[in-house]
Scaffold this active site. Structure first.
Site, mmCIF file in Angstrom:
data_model
loop_
_atom_site.group_PDB
_atom_site.id
_atom_site.type_symbol
_atom_site.label_atom_id
_atom_site.label_comp_id
_atom_site.label_asym_id
_atom_site.label_seq_id
_atom_site.Cartn_x
_atom_site.Cartn_y
_atom_site.Cartn_z
ATOM 1 N N ASP A 265 26.586 2.415 -7.390
ATOM 2 C CA ASP A 265 26.854 1.660 -8.613
ATOM 3 C C ASP A 265 26.920 2.644 -9.787
ATOM 4 O OD1 ASP A 265 26.794 -0.209 -10.707
ATOM 5 O OD2 ASP A 265 25.350 -1.503 -9.750
ATOM 6 N N PHE B 264 27.505 -9.073 -9.696
ATOM 7 C CA PHE B 264 26.205 -8.817 -9.081
ATOM 8 C C PHE B 264 26.183 -9.429 -7.681
ATOM 9 C CE2 PHE B 264 21.734 -9.135 -8.142
ATOM 10 C CZ PHE B 264 21.318 -7.860 -8.502
HETATM 11 C C1 PRP Z 1 19.951 -0.221 -5.117
HETATM 12 C C2 PRP Z 1 20.818 0.239 -3.967
HETATM 13 C C3 PRP Z 1 21.079 1.682 -4.277
HETATM 14 C C4 PRP Z 1 21.050 1.723 -5.787
HETATM 15 C C5 PRP Z 1 22.449 1.826 -6.334
HETATM 16 O O1 PRP Z 1 18.613 0.116 -4.848
HETATM 17 O O2 PRP Z 1 20.171 0.074 -2.728
HETATM 18 O O3 PRP Z 1 20.086 2.531 -3.742
HETATM 19 O O4 PRP Z 1 20.431 0.507 -6.224
HETATM 20 O O5 PRP Z 1 22.474 1.737 -7.723
HETATM 21 P P1 PRP Z 1 22.803 2.937 -8.682
HETATM 22 O O6 PRP Z 1 24.060 3.610 -8.182
HETATM 23 O O7 PRP Z 1 23.057 2.244 -10.016
HETATM 24 O O8 PRP Z 1 21.638 3.856 -8.749
HETATM 25 P P2 PRP Z 1 17.353 -0.561 -5.585
HETATM 26 O O9 PRP Z 1 16.864 0.357 -6.662
HETATM 27 O O10 PRP Z 1 17.707 -1.955 -6.029
HETATM 28 O O11 PRP Z 1 16.279 -0.594 -4.433
HETATM 29 P P3 PRP Z 1 16.361 -1.338 -3.003
HETATM 30 O O12 PRP Z 1 17.342 -0.563 -2.152
HETATM 31 O O13 PRP Z 1 14.966 -1.248 -2.475
HETATM 32 O O14 PRP Z 1 16.829 -2.754 -3.238
#
Ligand code: PRP
Length: 178
Positions: free
Chosen positions: A101, A150
């Site tokens: 993201d 989302f």
């Molecule tokens: C989410 C997803 C990625 C990250 C991507 O993890 O699993 O690791 O966000 O977003 P970014 O490119 O904006 O950094 P999250 O922090 O929600 O943890 P999770 O995997 O435990 O849900």
């Protein structure tokens, strides 16, 4: 369909086709290498489990926790990464992610991994949302490029819920605006 989902973005069948394609690409590039899959918990758990079962050659699996969202719909920018106990020195590491993201998580993670001297580090993500990128980072293997919505399901959560949905869907805004 779950009542909190506005629209299914990728159905179970579409996800299965994506995994077939990605596993072929990964096999072609890594079958004669020292492949080490790095599952980024928690979101990538289901994707990693499905992908690795389609790889018909020796692979190593290691897991790491990285989290930045803290129960919100936007990245906090502060990424918490737990230290690896597994040795990745000299190994061909393929990071398995559910979504790329802003790029905050992966840019921090790659910086950390490179200090551990792997032979190579690449990214395989099932979802790519380039419209929200703030870091100069891209994945070598991408399942699907998605719009700025989302999404939850197939490992992805909102407030730790919806990870168990077998498809990827757009969450109704009223769920996170309340
Ligand atoms: C989410 C997803 C990625 C990250 C991507 O993890 O699993 O690791 O966000 O977003 P970014 O490119 O904006 O950094 P999250 O922090 O929600 O943890 P999770 O995997 O435990 O849900």
């Amino acid at each position: 369909m779950n009542q909190d989902i506005a629209k299914v973005l990728l159905s179970e069948d579409e996800i299965s086709e994506i995994i077939n394609r990605l596993s072929s690409e990964v096999t072609k590039d890594y079958k004669n290498k020292n492949l080490c899959l790095l599952c980024v918990l928690k979101g990538s758990l289901i994707f990693c489990a499905d992908l690795m079962r389609r790889l018909d050659f020796p692979v190593e699996l290691i897991c790491i926790s990285a989290s930045s969202y803290k129960n919100a719909t936007v990245s906090s920018g502060n990424v918490e990464i737990n230290s690896l106990t597994d040795n990745i020195t000299g190994k061909d590491v393929l990071i398995i992610e559910d979504i790329l993201d802003t790029g905050n998580t992966l840019s921090n993670l790659i910086k950390y991994l490179k200090e551990l001297s792997p032979a190579s580090v690449e990214i395989c993500t099932i979802l790519d949302k380039p419209s929200r990128r703030v870091k100069d980072i891209s994945a070598k293997y991408v399942g699907s490029v998605i719009p700025d919505e989302f999404v939850v399901g197939y490992g992805l959560d909102y407030n730790q819920r919806y990870r168990n949905l077998p498809y990827i869907g757009i969450l109704k805004p009223e769920i996170y605006n309340n």
